[in-house]
Design an enzyme around this catalytic site. Structure first.
Site, PDB file in Angstrom:
ATOM      1  N   ASP A 171       0.833  -1.199   0.000  1.00  0.00           N
ATOM      2  CA  ASP A 171       0.000   0.000   0.000  1.00  0.00           C
ATOM      3  C   ASP A 171       0.863   1.242   0.000  1.00  0.00           C
ATOM      4  O   ASP A 171       1.976   1.238   0.521  1.00  0.00           O
ATOM      5  CB  ASP A 171      -0.911   0.013   1.228  1.00  0.00           C
ATOM      6  CG  ASP A 171      -0.124   0.101   2.533  1.00  0.00           C
ATOM      7  OD1 ASP A 171       0.019   1.219   3.071  1.00  0.00           O
ATOM      8  OD2 ASP A 171       0.356  -0.940   3.014  1.00  0.00           O
ATOM      9  N   GLY A 313       4.310  -0.012   5.980  1.00  0.00           N
ATOM     10  CA  GLY A 313       3.441  -0.273   4.841  1.00  0.00           C
ATOM     11  C   GLY A 313       4.272  -0.639   3.629  1.00  0.00           C
ATOM     12  O   GLY A 313       5.378  -1.166   3.748  1.00  0.00           O
ATOM     13  N   GLU A 314       3.746  -0.387   2.450  1.00  0.00           N
ATOM     14  CA  GLU A 314       4.415  -0.659   1.172  1.00  0.00           C
ATOM     15  C   GLU A 314       4.508  -2.148   0.846  1.00  0.00           C
ATOM     16  O   GLU A 314       5.007  -2.513  -0.216  1.00  0.00           O
ATOM     17  CB  GLU A 314       5.839  -0.063   1.131  1.00  0.00           C
ATOM     18  CG  GLU A 314       5.920   1.426   1.350  1.00  0.00           C
ATOM     19  CD  GLU A 314       7.342   1.955   1.270  1.00  0.00           C
ATOM     20  OE1 GLU A 314       8.266   1.165   0.947  1.00  0.00           O
ATOM     21  OE2 GLU A 314       7.542   3.149   1.530  1.00  0.00           O
ATOM     22  N   GLY A 315       4.081  -3.029   1.759  1.00  0.00           N
ATOM     23  CA  GLY A 315       4.346  -4.454   1.622  1.00  0.00           C
ATOM     24  C   GLY A 315       5.642  -4.850   2.296  1.00  0.00           C
ATOM     25  O   GLY A 315       6.108  -5.985   2.155  1.00  0.00           O
TER      26      GLY A 315
END
Length: 368
Positions: A171, A313-315
């Site tokens: 995300d 976040g970001e994976g």
């Protein structure tokens, strides 16, 4: 509004016979039965997903970051301005973000999908520019929510058709923990004050504003919990909705998904509503400090692999867990059996499948 059954085919279980065979196979390897604990569980889960023992190596992991801005960010629910979303997306495209470094270390590649960043752009993955402020208005229109769902399905199909053997959704978007908290609260019946965390590092006043926004968003859909597409239209966002469809379609396509933190897991909750049973294809990569995250994991029946206190976040948390998942598979492929190595079994050892991987980590449905 279109019903999920018109969008998603039926989700099948990972192969239960293969799961049992994998557990039995674990007990033939040169180690005490169950001694690798959750690594055994994960290896068995991947075998069941692939339908073979031992499983194939995970050679094509793919990370897809869903980027979008959020109208609710104007309520002061984040410590950063909305302009950071686009700047971070460019950093990812340039290969310099944390997720890029983690992906390279884990042998994965990264795709950034600009679903709804707040800038003038067009393209097959774009739904709109930002989205409505979910505390007072719908995130998107009925046409836009269906477009977001179809984009997520298409991205999953593209990645799987190109050879991806395990997927990680990520995300990106200032303010995205606010719709994530609203979705988790709505689907788990948790109170706003329980699901709202500090996100990017907001102070007490910012936290109060965020609780108010989540409370108001949840109130708007209080009678609509059984209609996931309407809930998505009203209080999620185009990027979260596309991510949910991506996750759901991965399950339909029998491809395992490693979940990241609160935002991705909120999308996974929505995915499991859109395509019931999708959770059987999930691995929880890590546990985030965001208070909504363990609530969502519990609702999905998932136990995280690692807890490093990560909240980027970001994976990123899922990417950090990816080497463990790959190692779990490699152990099943590369370890010798006791017979091949000429190793004596323990006296009176129970070599049945039940003495293998620790109970409760890979459930009988199966869920990691």
């Amino acid at each position: 509004m279109m019903v999920p059954a018109e969008l998603f085919a039926r989700v099948e279980f990972p192969d239960q016979q293969v799961l049992a065979d994998a557990r039995e196979y674990q007990n033939t390897l040169v180690k005490p039965a169950g001694s690798l604990s959750r690594l055994e569980d994960v290896g068995c889960f991947i075998a069941a997903c692939q339908g073979q023992v031992p499983p194939r190596r995970l050679d094509r992991p793919r990370i897809v970051v869903f980027a979008g801005d959020h109208g609710v960010a104007a309520r002061g629910v984040s410590a950063y301005p909305a302009s950071v979303s686009l700047q971070m997306a460019q950093s990812m495209l340039d290969g310099g973000a944390a997720i890029n470094v983690l992906a390279r270390a884990a042998g994965a590649s990264v795709r950034v999908a600009d679903i709804s960043l707040d800038h003038e752009a067009t393209g097959p993955e774009r739904v709109r520019r930002s989205c409505g402020s979910i505390d007072i208005e719908d995130a998107m229109t009925g046409e836009e929510v269906l477009q977001a769902l179809q984009i997520g399905i298409r991205i999953a199909d593209q990645e799987i058709d190109s050879g991806a053997d395990i997927l990680i959704p990520g995300d990106l978007g200032i303010g995205n923990t606010t719709p994530a908290a609203a979705l988790i609260g709505t689907f788990t019946l948790a109170e706003p004050v329980v699901v709202v965390g500090r996100g990017t590092g907001i102070d007490d006043e910012g936290w109060k504003r965020k609780v108010t926004a989540v409370r108001d968003a949840m109130f708007r859909v209080r009678t609509l919990r059984q209609d996931p597409i309407t809930v998505a239209r009203m209080i999620s966002s185009p990027d979260l909705t596309a991510m949910a469809a991506f996750i759901a379609q991965a399950a339909v396509r029998r491809t395992p998904v490693i979940l990241d933190g609160a935002v991705v897991t909120a999308a996974a909750l929505l995915a499991n509503k859109l395509a019931p049973g999708a959770r059987r294809w999930f691995i929880a990569g890590h546990r985030s400090p965001e208070p909504a995250h363990p609530i969502a994991l519990d609702a999905l029946g998932l136990t995280p692999l690692v807890d490093l206190g990560m909240r980027l976040g970001e994976g990123s948390g899922a990417a950090a867990a990816l080497p463990l998942v790959k190692t779990a598979v490699d152990l099943m492929i590369d370890m010798s059996t006791m017979n091949d190595a000429g190793v004596d079994r323990a006296d009176g050892a129970d070599n049945s499948a039940d003495s293998g991987a620790s109970a409760g980590t890979v459930a009988s449905d199966p869920t990691v």
